[in-house]
Design an enzyme around this catalytic site. Structure first.
Site, PDB file in Angstrom:
ATOM      1  N   ASP A 175      41.869  49.326  39.659  1.00 50.76           N
ATOM      2  CA  ASP A 175      43.118  48.607  39.908  1.00 50.76           C
ATOM      3  C   ASP A 175      44.295  49.328  39.247  1.00 50.76           C
ATOM      4  O   ASP A 175      45.420  49.242  39.711  1.00 50.76           O
ATOM      5  CB  ASP A 175      43.042  47.137  39.487  1.00 50.76           C
ATOM      6  CG  ASP A 175      42.694  46.928  38.023  1.00 50.76           C
ATOM      7  OD1 ASP A 175      42.407  47.910  37.306  1.00 50.76           O
ATOM      8  OD2 ASP A 175      42.691  45.759  37.588  1.00 50.76           O
ATOM      9  N   ASP A 219      37.569  49.878  37.335  1.00 51.08           N
ATOM     10  CA  ASP A 219      37.558  48.969  38.483  1.00 51.08           C
ATOM     11  C   ASP A 219      38.661  49.300  39.482  1.00 51.08           C
ATOM     12  O   ASP A 219      38.919  48.536  40.412  1.00 51.08           O
ATOM     13  CB  ASP A 219      37.632  47.507  38.047  1.00 51.08           C
ATOM     14  CG  ASP A 219      38.936  47.139  37.372  1.00 51.08           C
ATOM     15  OD1 ASP A 219      39.485  47.991  36.660  1.00 51.08           O
ATOM     16  OD2 ASP A 219      39.400  45.993  37.531  1.00 51.08           O
ATOM     17  N   ASP A 246      41.159  53.645  36.809  1.00 47.05           N
ATOM     18  CA  ASP A 246      40.293  53.123  35.752  1.00 47.05           C
ATOM     19  C   ASP A 246      38.975  52.643  36.367  1.00 47.05           C
ATOM     20  O   ASP A 246      38.794  52.721  37.591  1.00 47.05           O
ATOM     21  CB  ASP A 246      41.011  52.036  34.948  1.00 47.05           C
ATOM     22  CG  ASP A 246      41.293  50.785  35.751  1.00 47.05           C
ATOM     23  OD1 ASP A 246      41.266  50.845  36.998  1.00 47.05           O
ATOM     24  OD2 ASP A 246      41.547  49.727  35.136  1.00 47.05           O
ATOM     25  N   SER A 275      37.738  46.243  32.993  1.00 45.05           N
ATOM     26  CA  SER A 275      38.859  47.112  33.321  1.00 45.05           C
ATOM     27  C   SER A 275      38.788  48.420  32.540  1.00 45.05           C
ATOM     28  O   SER A 275      37.825  49.173  32.665  1.00 45.05           O
ATOM     29  CB  SER A 275      40.165  46.366  33.070  1.00 45.05           C
ATOM     30  OG  SER A 275      41.258  47.078  33.571  1.00 45.05           O
TER      31      SER A 275
END
Length: 592
Positions: free
Chosen positions: A312, A310, A308, A153
């Site tokens: 999400d 990834d 960010d 993340s």
């Protein structure tokens, strides 16, 4: 831990690790007898926790490496085979694997796919990096029983992680998390096959555009006002940064298809696991958006957006009257999107009679007031979008509510049902439409946010984090939580504590009468909440993914008269409350 035990663990790791890079790191440390570094790498085994794995990459049992990935995946495979016996018998089990831009993510993802394939589970592997929300979407679209995304993340570049998902497209929760952990801890042998063999046997299937195109269509289908976008898109300019992650491909495509002008920060557009332009690729923190904000001011943009690595999490900034950009917090954007989704659903007759929203317990209650206005029931859940997905599943299966929106303060929003995790891509599209909508009403986002404060009250939110790394860190954080539990707090920042919510023990009580406890209908979690006079809420929670403890302050003040003067006074009052509480919390941390 004794030197002999650490060296024994290191030598065992060397004998088992097949990846030469990680094995060599430990061999060199053993040869130098670097005991300080060896102890940090071997004092514990990186735990496969309730969300999977996350840690610093490197050789060692307390590091993210190929050996730990292999053990985790074999354990996951063993559990899936037991959880779906009929599918296992009929050879119809499948899984989806995605990965982000971090170092080794592609290596870890392929290793995961090949182990699942070797265990008879068809592995759908994306051909290139993809966002976490698309992984969730793909699990549901392909009817898979499980999935894995390799990502850490928003953590610093030295980290990587491994998140496991279930057949509903959400991260695993009880009882599956505990079942997988038991299987991981019991692994004796890891099965794997070559990539060529896996493809030839049909157990490895490479995927990309067939899922991408459906995902893009889904994101655009959530929007309410395509005609407004078509008419006004050319009047709005958006600066965007994917922070060297997975977002550019999807955010540029979705917003571009809507006709919006998107200027991507060139230095941060390409995927790069070293994240060379930021210390941490975290849109929650101002330094990560510095380049995007500078470009936004230069281009006189209407909005700055960030996702960010990834994709999400979703961060934003908007221009004030002086042209300088103001960062919007996760709680603020959560409330803005909440109101926009609800007012739009109501306007178009799409607000169900039993509409329900969900937020995490450490998220500001700002959205609760909005939901109350629109007759929407707000549900609370533990921190993490897997719990938002779990609550959504529960009330929809029981017919007790129809999901319309979910949010958490850490820049996570879910405006759709098709993804069972937070989604920065669909949030970007909805935010763009929302910006156009309020512009069409003669309001900027910041001006409208002030209007919301005048109506619902002013909310100031602060977070205080303290890192406690190393072998002693866990004990220090545990000590802080134990002290808060046993000694309690009767005041904070000069405000009386009216209620203590101990989520770890599933009870709430008045500190003046601690024996009169009430049950809390939430799964147990190491969280303490202090409800103060005036409605301010302070929460304490050790992180489940990083060596840190975090305190959240949510302070609400009524806006007298519902006008600018009342808002100015409310800001001062809330700031003073937060300052006093922050000072007290810092003393607690300093004394730990």
């Amino acid at each position: 831990m004794e030197k002999e035990e650490i060296l024994a663990r290191a030598k065992k790791y060397i004998s088992e690790e097949k990846d030469e890079r990680f094995r060599k790191e430990v061999e060199e440390l053993v040869a130098k007898e670097d005991m300080k570094e060896l102890e940090d790498r071997f004092y514990q085994t990186l735990e496969f926790g309730t969300g999977g794995l996350r840690g610093i990459m490197g050789g060692g049992t307390n590091r993210m490496n190929t050996l730990e990935i292999n053990l985790a995946t074999q354990g996951l495979a063993n559990y899936v085979l037991k959880a779906f016996p009929e599918r296992a018998k009929n050879n119809t089990l499948s899984a989806v694997i995605a990965y982000d831009s971090r170092k080794n993510s592609d290596v870890f993802a392929e290793a995961t796919a090949l182990i699942l394939a070797a265990n008879g589970i068809k592995a759908y592997l994306f051909t290139g990096l993809r966002p976490t929300p698309e992984l969730s979407f793909a699990i549901k679209t392909l009817g898979a029983q499980t999935g894995v995304v390799v990502t850490a993340s928003h953590n610093p570049p030295q980290y990587n992680g491994y998140k496991a998902y279930w057949d509903n497209g959400a991260q695993v929760i009880e009882p599956h998390d505990e079942g997988i952990i038991k299987e991981v801890n019991a692994v004796k042998e890891v099965k794997t096959i070559s990539k060529d063999e896996a493809i030839k046997s049909g157990k490895l299937v490479l995927i990309d555009k067939e899922i991408d195109e459906k995902f893009w269509s889904m994101c655009k289908a959530q929007l309410f006002r395509p005609e407004l976008i078509k008419e006004k898109a050319s009047t709005v300019k958006i600066v965007y940064t994917p922070l060297h992650g997975t977002g550019a491909m999807h955010v540029e495509k979705v917003l571009g298809d809507l006709g919006l002008k998107v200027i991507t920060v060139p230095e941060q557009r390409e995927p790069n696991g070293a994240f060379p332009t930021v210390e941490k690729p975290n849109p929650e923190e101002a330094p990560a958006l510095k380049m995007a904000v500078a470009l936004g001011e230069k281009e006189k943009a209407d909005c700055v957006m960030a996702t960010d690595p990834d994709s999400d999490r979703f961060g934003t900034a908007f221009p004030g009257k002086d042209g300088k950009f103001v960062l919007v917090s996760g709680n603020q954007m959560g409330a803005l999107l909440c109101e926009y989704v609800l007012l739009s659903r109501k306007e178009f007759g799409k607000l169900p009679a039993n509409a329900a929203a969900i937020r995490s317990i450490v998220t500001s209650p700002f959205s609760d007031y909005i939901c109350k206005k629109y007759g929407v029931k707000m549900h609370e859940c533990l921190t993490g979008f897997k719990w938002i997905a779990a609550v959504e599943d529960e009330f929809e299966k029981k017919g007790e509510g129809t999901y319309v929106y979910g949010l958490e303060e850490s820049y996570g929003y879910k405006v759709e049902k098709e993804v069972m995790d937070k989604d920065g891509v669909s949030a970007a599209a909805m935010c763009a439409e929302m910006t156009l909508y309020w512009a069409s009403k003669g309001k900027s986002i910041l001006e409208h946010l002030d209007d919301m404060y005048k109506e619902y009250g002013f909310f100031e939110d602060r977070a205080i984090s303290q890192y406690f790394p190393g072998s002693a860190g866990k004990e220090i954080m545990a000590g802080i939580m134990t002290k808060l539990r046993t000694e309690g707090l009767k005041t904070l920042g000069g405000k009386k504590v009216l209620e203590i919510r101990d989520i770890g023990n599933s009870v709430s009580f008045d500190p003046e009468n601690p024996s009169a406890k009430k049950a809390i209908a939430l799964p147990k979690s190491n969280v303490l909440q202090f409800v103060l006079e005036g409605g301010t809420i302070v929460s304490a929670r050790p992180s489940g993914t990083e060596p840190k403890i975090k305190f959240y302050i949510n302070a609400r003040t009524e806006v007298a008269g519902g006008n600018d003067a009342g808002l100015a006074d409310a800001r001062k009052t809330s700031a003073a409350v937060c300052d006093a509480i922050s000072a007290e919390i810092k003393k607690i941390l300093e004394s730990a």
